[in-house]
Write a protein that holds these residues in place. Structure first.
Motif, short mmCIF file in Angstrom:
data_model
loop_
_atom_site.label_atom_id
_atom_site.label_comp_id
_atom_site.label_asym_id
_atom_site.label_seq_id
_atom_site.Cartn_x
_atom_site.Cartn_y
_atom_site.Cartn_z
N SER A 289 11.11 -12.97 16.89
CA SER A 289 10.62 -13.05 15.51
C SER A 289 10.57 -11.63 14.94
O SER A 289 11.04 -10.69 15.57
CB SER A 289 9.23 -13.71 15.46
N SER A 290 10.00 -11.48 13.77
CA SER A 290 10.04 -10.19 13.09
C SER A 290 9.00 -9.21 13.64
O SER A 290 7.85 -9.59 13.91
CB SER A 290 9.79 -10.38 11.59
N TYR A 291 9.40 -7.95 13.78
CA TYR A 291 8.53 -6.91 14.30
C TYR A 291 8.63 -5.66 13.44
O TYR A 291 9.63 -5.45 12.74
CB TYR A 291 8.90 -6.57 15.75
N LEU A 292 7.57 -4.85 13.50
CA LEU A 292 7.54 -3.54 12.86
C LEU A 292 7.62 -2.46 13.92
O LEU A 292 7.08 -2.62 15.03
CB LEU A 292 6.25 -3.35 12.08
N VAL A 293 8.26 -1.36 13.56
CA VAL A 293 8.21 -0.15 14.39
C VAL A 293 7.40 0.88 13.62
O VAL A 293 7.66 1.13 12.44
CB VAL A 293 9.62 0.38 14.70
N GLN A 294 6.42 1.48 14.30
CA GLN A 294 5.46 2.35 13.62
C GLN A 294 5.22 3.61 14.45
O GLN A 294 5.04 3.52 15.67
CB GLN A 294 4.15 1.60 13.43
N GLU A 295 5.23 4.75 13.78
CA GLU A 295 4.94 5.98 14.52
C GLU A 295 3.54 5.93 15.12
O GLU A 295 2.60 5.36 14.54
CB GLU A 295 5.06 7.20 13.60
N LEU B 161 0.79 -1.23 0.00
CA LEU B 161 0.00 0.00 0.00
C LEU B 161 0.82 1.28 0.00
O LEU B 161 0.32 2.34 -0.39
CB LEU B 161 -0.93 0.02 1.22
N LYS B 162 2.08 1.21 0.42
CA LYS B 162 2.83 2.44 0.73
C LYS B 162 3.10 3.34 -0.47
O LYS B 162 3.33 4.54 -0.30
CB LYS B 162 4.15 2.08 1.41
N ASP B 163 3.08 2.78 -1.68
CA ASP B 163 3.35 3.61 -2.85
C ASP B 163 2.08 4.10 -3.54
O ASP B 163 2.16 4.75 -4.59
CB ASP B 163 4.21 2.82 -3.86
N SER B 164 0.94 3.79 -2.97
CA SER B 164 -0.32 4.24 -3.56
C SER B 164 -0.51 5.73 -3.33
O SER B 164 -0.45 6.20 -2.19
CB SER B 164 -1.49 3.47 -2.94
N PRO B 165 -0.76 6.50 -4.38
CA PRO B 165 -1.01 7.94 -4.20
C PRO B 165 -2.19 8.22 -3.28
O PRO B 165 -2.22 9.23 -2.58
CB PRO B 165 -1.26 8.44 -5.63
N VAL B 166 -3.17 7.34 -3.30
CA VAL B 166 -4.37 7.54 -2.48
C VAL B 166 -4.11 7.18 -1.02
O VAL B 166 -4.56 7.87 -0.10
CB VAL B 166 -5.54 6.71 -3.03
N LEU B 167 -3.36 6.09 -0.78
CA LEU B 167 -3.25 5.54 0.57
C LEU B 167 -1.99 5.96 1.31
O LEU B 167 -1.97 5.92 2.55
CB LEU B 167 -3.28 4.01 0.49
N SER B 168 -0.95 6.36 0.61
CA SER B 168 0.35 6.60 1.26
C SER B 168 0.28 7.64 2.38
O SER B 168 0.95 7.50 3.41
CB SER B 168 1.40 7.01 0.23
N THR B 169 -0.53 8.67 2.19
CA THR B 169 -0.63 9.72 3.22
C THR B 169 -1.55 9.31 4.37
O THR B 169 -1.73 10.08 5.30
CB THR B 169 -1.14 11.04 2.59
N HIS B 170 -2.12 8.13 4.28
CA HIS B 170 -2.99 7.64 5.36
C HIS B 170 -2.36 6.44 6.08
O HIS B 170 -3.04 5.70 6.79
CB HIS B 170 -4.36 7.23 4.80
N LEU B 171 -1.04 6.26 5.89
CA LEU B 171 -0.31 5.18 6.54
C LEU B 171 0.72 5.77 7.50
O LEU B 171 1.52 6.63 7.09
CB LEU B 171 0.41 4.30 5.51
#
Length: 443
Positions: free
Chosen positions: A289-295, A205-215
């Protein structure tokens, strides 16, 4: 040409006779020798006329599989004159881990199973449960409702297989993958093919012009944790394969050190760490295991409790995505995530929004959230390997009313709906999707 009828089968010794009402034999293109197809199973039958006014088709057969089909109050049949075939459908199986009648009765989705069976019988279809052991072992046995209770028996392969296996490890196993390939090769529509990981969703989703600013900004691994804490002072750490609100930590950087909330690693909560080194060492001990860091986005709260929104999206009969239900989720008093499995409660979304925004603003926010859900569902279904027809999407709202996509789940909880006396929307959506799939396949 489609007709709706009731169906009953009986075991006999030496023939396969399909008894059809005389008024149908005269009116519709039945032929004396045809092939009956139920799910993906075939049986050559001789069509016999009956002098009855009922809309019932009855099968006398020595075939153990077809003789075991339970009485069906409503089932669609489609007459294929070109191939002299009678199709019965839709036939839908739900794949689940549990295999015994005792575990079905105590299953957390037991009410959902019952609703599916009731709705399919009412609208015209056959729904049953397929245990994992039968799926992997190619045993051809499932659990069907006999009018009073669930019962085990041999059943035809379905047209649609709804995957609710709850183990990622099982899905990755060679035996599961072999069974999945066998189903796909047999023309069975399998959804949802597997779990989605959080990094898989974000990358799609991160490169979508519509969705990127909502992630929210998201980085895989703990190597960027210190940088993001310095930048935002408040981050979430999430297991990429976590579900039900588990394996989540929220860390805030303070002058006196680091403050952590967590719900899966220690009974002590919250925790404080005087230095980043102490924090990092504890994380390394926990996060194997694998983890994400998110603002952390400062989402709206209700009475100081975290709030988010769950949207259930489903493909419809035209294979377009639509929102079939939505709820607001409010965290319990001692939780920092608004998840029902962690004690959260659900409310009607517009009612909650209208306690914060004007009615007009609330309607606009709901509209934008739904549009984001449709766009995200379409993009994921088009870009990811496998087939997905149902997604649960979690969205948070900041103080300005801007929606943020938090998470997308390919096996959404069936607890996130507002209970009433009606059949829940996800059951109806499953039927409409399955009927369309069967109709398109048999035409």
């Amino acid at each position: 040409m489609k007709l709706k009828c009731s169906f009953i089968s009986r075991h006999t010794k030496d023939h396969h006779h399909l008894y059809i009402p005389g008024k149908w034999m005269d009116r519709f293109p039945f032929q004396r020798h045809m092939t009956l197809k139920c799910g993906s199973s075939l049986l050559d039958v001789t069509c016999m006329e009956t002098k009855t006014d009922s809309l019932q088709i009855m099968l006398d057969t020595s075939d153990s599989l077809f003789a075991s089909i339970p009485p069906l109050q409503n089932i669609w049949i489609s007459i294929d004159t070109r191939n002299t075939m009678i199709h019965m459908g839709p036939v839908v199986a739900l794949l689940l881990n549990q295999s015994s009648l005792e575990t079905i009765h105590s299953h957390s989705l037991n009410e959902y199973f019952t609703e599916c069976q009731e709705w399919f019988q009412r609208k015209g279809g056959f729904f049953y449960l397929l245990p994992l052991s039968s799926f992997v072992g190619n045993k051809g046995e499932g659990l069907y409702y006999n009018g009073n209770d669930w019962e085990t028996g041999p059943l035809p392969d379905p047209h649609v297989l709804y995957n609710r296996c709850h183990s990622r490890k099982t899905e990755r196993s060679p035996s599961f993958q072999k069974a999945l390939g066998r189903s796909l090769d047999g023309g069975i529509q399998v959804f949802n093919s597997g779990f989605l990981s959080k990094d898989q969703v974000y990358n799609a989703l991160k490169d979508s012009p519509v969705l990127s600013t909502h992630l929210p900004e998201t980085v895989k691994g703990l190597h960027s944790l210190e940088k993001l804490l310095t930048l935002y002072h408040d981050v979430f750490i999430k297991g990429i394969n976590g579900s039900k609100g588990r394996y989540i930590m929220r860390i805030k950087k303070r002058d006196g050190g680091y403050h952590m909330q967590q719900n899966s690693f220690s009974p002590e909560n919250p925790l404080t760490f005087p230095t980043y080194t102490a924090l990092y060492n504890q994380l390394k001990a926990w996060c194997n295991s694998s983890y994400l860091v998110q603002e952390t986005i400062p989402f709206l709260t209700v009475e100081g409790l975290p709030l988010d929104f769950r949207f259930l999206c489903h493909q419809n009969r035209d294979e377009d995505w639509e929102v079939v239900s939505s709820v607001a989720r409010i965290a319990s008093q001692d939780q920092f995530v608004a998840n029902v499995d962690q004690g959260g409660r659900i409310e009607k979304p517009l009612m909650v929004l209208q306690t914060i925004f004007s009615p007009k603003e609330s309607m606009a926010i709901m509209k934008e959230m739904k549009e984001l859900c449709i766009h995200a569902s379409t993009l994921l279904a088009d870009s990811l390997e496998g087939h997905f027809a149902e997604l649960g999407i979690d969205i948070g709202i900041d103080k300005a009313g801007k929606p943020w996509v938090i998470e997308i789940n390919s096996k959404p909880s069936k607890r996130t709906y507002l209970e009433n006396d009606r059949i829940r929307p996800s059951v109806k959506a499953l039927y409409e999707y399955s009927l369309a799939n069967w109709t398109n396949k048999e035409e």
